[in-house]
Scaffold this motif. Sequence first.
Motif, PDB file in Angstrom:
ATOM      1  N   TYR A 113       0.839  -1.194   0.000  1.00 44.09           N
ATOM      2  CA  TYR A 113       0.000   0.000   0.000  1.00 44.09           C
ATOM      3  C   TYR A 113       0.879   1.251   0.000  1.00 44.09           C
ATOM      4  O   TYR A 113       1.891   1.299   0.716  1.00 44.09           O
ATOM      5  CB  TYR A 113      -0.917   0.016   1.234  1.00 44.09           C
ATOM      6  N   TRP A 114       0.433   2.246  -0.777  1.00 42.75           N
ATOM      7  CA  TRP A 114       1.217   3.460  -0.956  1.00 42.75           C
ATOM      8  C   TRP A 114       0.323   4.691  -0.861  1.00 42.75           C
ATOM      9  O   TRP A 114      -0.853   4.657  -1.269  1.00 42.75           O
ATOM     10  CB  TRP A 114       1.890   3.460  -2.334  1.00 42.75           C
ATOM     11  N   GLY A 115       0.903   5.777  -0.344  1.00 39.00           N
ATOM     12  CA  GLY A 115       0.234   7.056  -0.393  1.00 39.00           C
ATOM     13  C   GLY A 115       0.484   7.753  -1.713  1.00 39.00           C
ATOM     14  O   GLY A 115       1.181   7.226  -2.585  1.00 39.00           O
ATOM     15  N   GLN A 116      -0.061   8.956  -1.825  1.00 36.76           N
ATOM     16  CA  GLN A 116       0.032   9.694  -3.092  1.00 36.76           C
ATOM     17  C   GLN A 116       1.313  10.516  -3.200  1.00 36.76           C
ATOM     18  O   GLN A 116       1.645  11.005  -4.271  1.00 36.76           O
ATOM     19  CB  GLN A 116      -1.200  10.606  -3.246  1.00 36.76           C
ATOM     20  N   GLY A 117       2.005  10.690  -2.084  1.00 32.84           N
ATOM     21  CA  GLY A 117       3.266  11.417  -2.084  1.00 32.84           C
ATOM     22  C   GLY A 117       3.116  12.866  -1.664  1.00 32.84           C
ATOM     23  O   GLY A 117       2.053  13.473  -1.824  1.00 32.84           O
ATOM     24  N   THR A 118       4.202  13.417  -1.131  1.00 30.24           N
ATOM     25  CA  THR A 118       4.249  14.826  -0.765  1.00 30.24           C
ATOM     26  C   THR A 118       5.607  15.376  -1.188  1.00 30.24           C
ATOM     27  O   THR A 118       6.637  14.729  -1.007  1.00 30.24           O
ATOM     28  CB  THR A 118       3.995  15.019   0.751  1.00 30.24           C
ATOM     29  N   GLN A 119       5.589  16.562  -1.768  1.00 32.44           N
ATOM     30  CA  GLN A 119       6.813  17.143  -2.338  1.00 32.44           C
ATOM     31  C   GLN A 119       7.648  17.824  -1.257  1.00 32.44           C
ATOM     32  O   GLN A 119       7.128  18.623  -0.468  1.00 32.44           O
ATOM     33  CB  GLN A 119       6.452  18.165  -3.413  1.00 32.44           C
ATOM     34  N   VAL A 120       8.925  17.505  -1.261  1.00 31.28           N
ATOM     35  CA  VAL A 120       9.897  18.185  -0.405  1.00 31.28           C
ATOM     36  C   VAL A 120      10.935  18.830  -1.306  1.00 31.28           C
ATOM     37  O   VAL A 120      11.538  18.142  -2.141  1.00 31.28           O
ATOM     38  CB  VAL A 120      10.570  17.196   0.574  1.00 31.28           C
ATOM     39  N   THR A 121      11.129  20.127  -1.151  1.00 33.83           N
ATOM     40  CA  THR A 121      12.116  20.858  -1.941  1.00 33.83           C
ATOM     41  C   THR A 121      13.064  21.573  -0.985  1.00 33.83           C
ATOM     42  O   THR A 121      12.620  22.335  -0.125  1.00 33.83           O
ATOM     43  CB  THR A 121      11.447  21.874  -2.869  1.00 33.83           C
ATOM     44  N   VAL A 122      14.356  21.296  -1.152  1.00 34.76           N
ATOM     45  CA  VAL A 122      15.372  21.905  -0.305  1.00 34.76           C
ATOM     46  C   VAL A 122      16.206  22.837  -1.167  1.00 34.76           C
ATOM     47  O   VAL A 122      16.858  22.394  -2.121  1.00 34.76           O
ATOM     48  CB  VAL A 122      16.259  20.843   0.360  1.00 34.76           C
ATOM     49  N   SER A 123      16.197  24.107  -0.833  1.00 36.69           N
ATOM     50  CA  SER A 123      16.950  25.092  -1.612  1.00 36.69           C
ATOM     51  C   SER A 123      18.334  25.290  -1.010  1.00 36.69           C
ATOM     52  O   SER A 123      18.534  25.184   0.198  1.00 36.69           O
ATOM     53  CB  SER A 123      16.200  26.418  -1.644  1.00 36.69           C
ATOM     54  N   SER A 124      19.279  25.589  -1.896  1.00 40.65           N
ATOM     55  CA  SER A 124      20.671  25.767  -1.427  1.00 40.65           C
ATOM     56  C   SER A 124      20.944  27.213  -1.037  1.00 40.65           C
ATOM     57  O   SER A 124      20.152  28.101  -1.272  1.00 40.65           O
ATOM     58  CB  SER A 124      21.633  25.332  -2.528  1.00 40.65           C
TER      59      SER A 124
END
Length: 124
Positions: A113-124
């Motif tokens: 079973y899997w979720g739909q996902g959530t975006q993580v963005t790390v800026s430099s």
Amino acid sequence: QVQLVESGGGLVQAGGSLRLSCAVSGRTVSSYAMGWFRQAPGKEREFAAASSRSGVSTYYADSVKGRFTISRDYAKNTVYLQMNSLKPEDTAVYYCAANEGGGLRNGAAFYEYWGQGTQVTVSS
């Protein structure tokens, strides 16, 4: 039918922290070993962390060990991924997954079973 819903993603500067949540419905989270995976653009989905049914045993990819922590709140039926000291290379869509077999697995094929996902963005 179990459902997984992730939340908590967003944009953060390098060195910052985020906590992802995975709300489980349909069955109790204690029924499953739980994992977090991530997929960066143009790359394959990769394992990040896993937790046994009891939550006592955990397993981490070398790339996140010492920075990420997987945990559970049985009362809330929720799994968390605390992410500290984030790096630009941690940028990805993060997925929560449940494994009925209960073992600590780093292969996506073991998770039913899997979720739909959530975006993580790390800026430099």
